[in-house]
Design an enzyme around this catalytic site. Structure first.
Site, PDB file in Angstrom:
ATOM      1  N   CYS B 900     -30.148   6.203 -42.567  1.00 37.03           N
ATOM      2  CA  CYS B 900     -30.900   6.311 -43.866  1.00 37.03           C
ATOM      3  C   CYS B 900     -32.159   6.669 -43.895  1.00 37.03           C
ATOM      4  O   CYS B 900     -33.096   5.898 -44.260  1.00 37.03           O
ATOM      5  CB  CYS B 900     -30.601   5.100 -44.599  1.00 37.03           C
ATOM      6  SG  CYS B 900     -31.067   3.551 -43.920  1.00 37.03           S
ATOM      7  N   THR B 901     -32.321   7.883 -43.389  1.00 36.79           N
ATOM      8  CA  THR B 901     -33.525   8.503 -42.799  1.00 36.79           C
ATOM      9  C   THR B 901     -34.809   7.791 -43.504  1.00 36.79           C
ATOM     10  O   THR B 901     -35.023   7.845 -44.781  1.00 36.79           O
ATOM     11  CB  THR B 901     -33.539  10.065 -42.833  1.00 36.79           C
ATOM     12  OG1 THR B 901     -32.484  10.463 -42.485  1.00 36.79           O
ATOM     13  CG2 THR B 901     -34.873  10.471 -42.378  1.00 36.79           C
TER      14      THR B 901
END
Lengths: 214, 1032
Positions: B900-901
């Site tokens: 979930c950068t």
């Protein structure tokens, strides 16, 4: 303080003294074999145990459901021939483990019962699962008495939600139960008397002796 | 009882141990992973707690509790029913890693450790090592679950361990022996030192007295007259079987002490003492095969929990702990802050504690105020005060991101409170409705009292805050707060917007007092230094370089024309930078006293540079960092003004308010020539044709952080036809970052939820939502899923065909592939916005290829794709043109912070602003999609300024690059090779790409290219990863 004017509450010091009395008495009387002992857990702040504040804990109370391993050892006596080593499964699937804590409520000035149950594997029980474990008379107590209802609240020392019996009314019925005793007894007897009442609501088997004066 | 055990010898069968993994352990592991371990997945030592059986009918459980994760050096937890046992925890970073663990191998390695401990004699000193255990887990932080398996390793005996007899202790021992044993055990169990030792020796002398000894004291019981029993705590409750611990015990006795025939004693308890009935005494026969004592021997091992006898090596059932039973409110708060903690995994540790305590005062709750307030919450700020004097008006709704139609007519200071709370319940917001007193705006005598009140209130507010944001839309309303901040030495951050340019700056520290001065009022007033309290030169405030002073700018129009006309994307960009500046100051060791950095400097600070002022211009595509020191003739922060304020207090303020020239005379600037202003004072007419924008049909792929911001900014530009595609649902952790959603939207599909929020900001918008997953290459689908995926491909084809512009705002590279291909094929405008950790990319894809043969039929069009576009120009590149590897599944193998950068709050706002701005520039360019790419620094005569191909910016470096790249003939998405294949085979081709990860690389020649060019690919890939795209 004259007993007649007593409002049914107790101070933190009384609570601590009463807790010690309960632990001692519990060890002396003949409780059911499988029940562990109450222990005192000091609450820790920043890793340092508090001298004053803490709670009573009765941990690892097993509840064996109907049809548990106690009777049928069929699966175990089944002599299976296997190539490698052999062992038997520990059949604790239907076992529920309960923990009971008694903490002091500063806002109500009465003891507060916290409890939770989990399966043998560790997964917490829901309130519905817990109710299925309770004996019929506990369910009656819960449904009939106004003062006993189970809520889920943050445990004051563990900061995780535990089930608890709401403390409103506690001081009133404690006043009825203990109002006539002398002051000295009062504080020592408080928790034993209290526990013999609230224990019923959560299926804790409290020996009658606990309440009796020794 | 135990009757069966008598008679014939049989293979030893024991009862397995059951682990009890408490929820508290799971929660402690979650925190440890998030706060301490980060991406580290190496094995860590943990402690488990073993117990003898204490219940008549239930075997003892092996506990893992929160204390299990406390390092053993500081862990003192342990008691008679909690004997500490050493174990190993392997916590993987993702599900795939967990599933890929070689469980059989790991178990053998643990069993080898046990063998090693036996041979080295370590067991005698610490017998609990015989119970060594292993836990493998995956802590799914995002979904609050722990998946795990536990093993109690033991060596495989192949039925060579024989049980000769097994009886209840009551049948074997004499009355005297039993009494003595019971007494000795009671002592053993009541001593803190011995009670935690699960293995021991029972020495029964000829006069029936029993002594319990530690294993290390074996030599003391070598007297041949004695009966020697090898005792251990038995967790089991079965009469027919000893407990698991016996297996390794016997191995130890045989290998180390060469005892083949073992008399063992299974200790079981009742009410804290020996349970004579339940405890067992038996005899076993075992002789270890040759070679087990070889140090390199790797034994076969068993012991995974849940393995059934006989069918081991099969798939193990995964156990899980659900952590959602925790307190919901604190859980929501933790979910909202998780992205900040994840920053600490690779980048820099965010001081969440400090952020949650810092008090921010926001002056202005308009366009900037809304964005800054929201982004501050994203940074974990939880104490806000907002000052504003105005009310929400209908036309503001598209600009001021928090308000909705219901708020019209409500004071902004009141309306903003619930809007912030519904995104983050933990935030404390105070809304204060008041106008900020302004210099040079004389007040009538009957209003004096109320203005004085306002001044006092502002004094109090500034004094009780840590950081003040100046976000009002006039210069003069910033004067008093600037003065107050300089006086109180508070951090002040200014964000100001021009038409197409912005200024974001932090004010310098207030002046220090001269050393040696008395601590009395007079020195406090008169002995102000030129330097700050650290003896450094003070940085300037927003008035320091502004010698024009502040005489009623509303009429003279210094920064803004009468009503704030600014390009819509500008607000997001400026707010993003202002909040970034805030976070940097807060994490800088010198705080407000930090010297100003200039872009391009080297810095050792983890956060990157900390500039003083940033000036940016959209049409010129530039961002510059400037340092300006405090001016001695500044009208707000100079010592002359400050000492006057300290002396005169509010009287001084009233004088400044009533006498426009008072400040000028005091500071002496009335003699100076008006210098040029920093921000351009030219206001070109609004060149964007509203008609064109309102009719353009925009397709937004992704309704996350970027999707929300882009949709909002597009509406502000006048776009009225929007279609939003997303497959996800709104979850708590989205609320802080994804600007449109509120708590009410939880669990609603984003594609549905966003529509309501667009409409409540702009009733005339025609918004549609499509809930679907974008098919991705290299993600093979099963035949049952194939139909659905094919359907999605068709839908996307149709969506692209029926829209004029496509925005690619999804969070993975691979989900951008099909839309890129479709846009190139249809020659549609495609705009990509993508986020790295602190860098962003906004780019427009080039036009699709033209055809060589003119006016031909469809078949000809298929094979004769030109290398150039229809205008005969070289095609600009697409998002994939620079890549040397085809997009494949990039998520499953990654750690959570990559999945979930993690991006810095504010980055998405900046990228969205640039993306939407790029789009409108392109729309207003005469050549539209065919427009050549401009580079910053070029001259242009177009009113809107430059139209670059790509804009790349980095927050930590403070640079903004305009790049130009042409379409690559090896591109996996827009090259002619791919396009002609798509034109001839249609969705068959797409499905093949989806199912065969290497197909695209083969087709485009990338495979060959990589074989030929022997380059160090690793660096390449890393660089690409940096731009890997953010959580939408």
């Amino acid at each position: 303080m004259a007993p007649s004017l007593w409002d049914g509450t107790l101070s933190i010091d009384d609570f601590n003294a009463s807790a010690k009395a309960l632990m001692t008495k519990w060890r002396e009387i003949d409780v059911e074999d499988s029940l562990p002992d109450w222990t005192w857990k000091p609450c820790c702040t920043m890793g340092v145990a508090s001298q004053v504040e803490g709670f009573l804990a009765l941990e690892g109370v097993f509840h064996t459901g109907a049809g548990s391993q106690t009777e049928d050892n069929n699966n175990l006596s089944d002599e299976r021939t296997v190539e490698h080593d052999t062992w038997v499964q520990s059949s604790s699937d239907s076992v529920h483990v309960y923990d009971f804590h008694i903490a002091y409520s500063f806002s109500y000035k009465v003891p507060l019962l916290y409890f939770q149950g989990h399966q043998a594997g560790g997964q917490l029980l829901t309130i519905d699962e817990i109710k299925k474990d309770l004996p019929a008379h506990s369910l009656n107590v819960l449904s009939e008495s106004k003062w006993t209802f189970i809520t889920r609240e943050e445990h004051p020392h563990l900061s995780r939600p535990w089930f608890t019996l709401h403390p409103c009314g506690t001081s009133d019925w404690m006043k009825l139960l203990l109002g006539k005793s002398g002051e000295k007894d009062l504080c020592l007897q408080y928790l034993s008397t209290w526990l013999s009442v609230v224990g019923q609501a959560v299926g804790l088997k409290i020996p009658l002796k606990l309440h009796c004066n020794s | 009882m135990a009757a069966k055990a008598e008679g014939r010898p049989r293979p030893l069968k024991v009862e397995a141990i059951t682990s009890c993994v408490e929820v508290g352990f799971g929660d402690a592991l979650r925190r440890l992973k998030l706060d301490v371990l980060g991406t580290d997945d190496s094995p860590i030592p943990i402690t488990g707690y073993y117990t003898p059986c204490t219940h008549a009918k239930v075997s003892g459980l092996f506990r893992l509790c929160p204390e299990s994760l406390v390092p053993s050096s500081v862990n003192s937890f342990g008691s008679r029913n909690n004997c500490p046992v050493m174990g190993t925890l392997i916590n993987t970073n993702n599900m795939r890693g967990f599933q890929n663990l070689d469980m059989a191998h790991l178990l053998r390695e643990e069993a080898k450790k046990i063998l090693h401990d036996i041979m080295s004699g370590k067991i005698e000193g610490d017998p609990s090592l015989l119970l060594r255990f292993l836990v493998i887990s995956f802590a799914d932080l995002k979904n609050w679950k722990i998946y795990y398996n536990v093993a109690f390793p033991s060596i495989v005996f192949n039925s060579r361990m024989t049980l000769l007899s097994l009886h209840s202790a009551s049948q074997v021992l004499s009355q005297e022996e039993a009494t003595s044993l019971s007494k000795s055990l009671k002592e053993w169990r009541s001593s803190n030192e011995t009670t935690v030792l699960p293995f021991f020796l029972v020495d029964i002398s000829s006069n029936s007295s029993a002594t319990i000894r530690q294993l290390k004291d074996l030599k003391d019981c070598q007297d041949s007259n004695q009966k020697l029993l090898f005792g251990f705590y038995d967790h089991g409750c079965h009469q027919d079987y000893p407990g698991w611990a016996l297996r390794n015990y016997i191995t130890f006795l045989n290998l180390r002490w060469k005892i083949e025939k073992v008399r063992f004693f299974c200790y079981r308890e009742k009410r804290g003492g020996l349970d004579l009935q339940k405890s067992l005494i038996g005899e076993s026969l075992f002789s270890a095969p040759n070679g087990w004592d070889d140090p390199d021997y790797v034994p076969e091992a068993i012991g995974w929990e849940g393995e059934k006898p006989g069918d081991e090596r099969k798939e193990k059932k995964l156990k899980e702990i659900n952590l959602e039973s925790m307190n919901p409110a604190s859980q929501d708060e933790e979910k909202q802050l998780m992205h900040l903690k994840l920053m600490g995994w690779r980048h820099f540790p965010v001081d969440l504690d400090k952020l949650s305590r810092v008090r921010c005062l926001l002056l202005g709750a308009g366009t900037l105020g809304c964005e800054v307030a929201r982004l501050l919450m994203t940074w974990g700020v939880r104490k806000l005060a907002v000052v504003d004097g105005g009310c929400v008006a209908m036309p503001d709704l598209v600009k001021q991101s928090l308000y909705i139609d219901k708020d019209c007519g409500v004071p902004r200071a009141a309306a903003i409170v619930p809007r912030l709370k519904e995104r983050c319940p933990a935030v404390e917001v105070e809304g204060i409705q008041m106008e900020i007193p302004m210099p040079g705006n004389p007040i009538s005598s009957n209003k004096i009292a109320s203005v004085l009140d306002d001044c006092k209130r502002l004094q109090t507010l500034v004094a009780s805050s840590d950081v003040v944001f100046l976000l009002t839309d006039t210069w003069e309303s910033r004067w008093l707060p600037t003065l107050l901040c300089a006086n109180e030495n508070k951090i002040a951050i200014t964000a100001a917007l021009g038409y197409d340019s912005y200024l974001v700056m932090r004010h310098g520290a207030g002046p220090g007092t001269r050393s040696g001065a008395m601590d009395n009022m007079i020195s406090h007033i008169q002995n102000l230094c030129m330097e700050d309290a650290l003896g450094r030169e003070r940085l300037g405030c927003c008035f320091c370089s502004d010698t024009a002073s502040i005489v009623n700018s509303v009429s003279s129009g210094i920064l803004h024309p009468q009503c704030t006309t600014t390009l819509p994307g500008l607000t997001s960009i400026a707010s993003g930078k202002a909040v970034e500046l805030f976070a940097r100051i807060l994490h800088h060791q010198d705080g407000i006293h930090a010297p100003g950095d200039i872009a391009g400097m080297d810095t050792e600070h983890q956060l990157g540079l900390l500039p003083h002022q940033m000036l940016g211009s959209l049409p010129k595509c530039v961002l510059s960092t400037v340092i300006g020191n405090s001016s001695s003739s500044c009208t707000a922060c100079s010592n002359a003004v400050l000492s006057e304020y300290r002396r005169g207090g509010l009287d001084f303020i009233v004088q400044v308010i009533n006498h426009p020239s008072y400040l000028k005379d005091l500071t002496g600037i009335s003699n100076l020539v008006k210098s040029d202003l920093k921000l351009p004072a030219s206001f070109p007419s609004y060149p964007v044709k509203p008609g064109k924008l309102s009719s353009v049909r925009c397709l937004l792929l992704g309704a996350g952080t970027l999707g929300c911001d882009v949709a909002r900014i597009l509406m502000d530009y006048g776009v009225r036809k929007l279609t939003v595609v997303d497959s996800g649902r709104v979850v708590v952790s989205n609320l802080a970052r994804q600007s449109l959603y509120t708590s009410d939207d939880r669990d609603i599909p984003k594609a549905t939820a966003i529509l309501k929020h667009l409409e409540e900001r702009c009733p005339s918008v025609e918004a549609k939502g499509v809930e679907m997953e974008i098919p991705m290459p290299g993600h093979p689908v099963s035949s049952s899923e194939a139909d659905g995926v094919l359907e999605d491909c068709k839908r996307l084809q149709e969506l692209v065909a029926t829209h004029d512009a496509v925005f690619l705002l999804t969070d993975t590279r691979e989900s951008r592939w099909l839309p890129t291909l479709l846009c190139a094929n249809e020659n549609k405008i495609a705009i990509t916005a993508a986020l790295g950790y602190d860098s962003y990319l906004a780019m427009r894809h080039g036009a699709g290829p033209g055809t060589n043969s003119e006016g031909s039929n469809v078949v000809a069009a298929t094979d004769k794709l030109s290398a150039r576009d229809v205008l005969g120009r070289q095609r600009l590149g697409c998002y994939f043109c620079n890549d040397v590897i085809a997009p494949v599944d990039s998520v499953s193998n990654r750690t959570l912070d990559q999945q979930c950068t993690v991006t810095r709050p504010g980055l998405a706002s900046i990228a969205s602003g640039h993306a939407a701005d790029l789009f409108t520039r392109m729309l207003n360019h005469q050549d539209g999609i065919h427009a050549p790419g401009d580079i910053a620094g070029m001259n242009t005569e177009r009113p809107l300024g430059l139209l670059p191909h790509q804009i790349r910016g980095s927050l930590s470096q403070y640079n903004l690059l305009t790049l130009l790249g042409y379409s690559s003939s090896n591109c996996t998405a827009c090259s002619n090779a791919v396009l002609s294949e798509y034109r001839s085979r249609g969705l068959d081709f797409v499905m093949q790409v989806i199912n065969e990860p290497t197909y695209l690389e083969d087709l485009t020649g990338l495979t060959n290219l990589m074989k030929l060019a022997d380059y160090s690919q690793v660096e390449w890939v890393d660089e690409l990863d940096d731009d890997e795209l953010a959580e939408i």
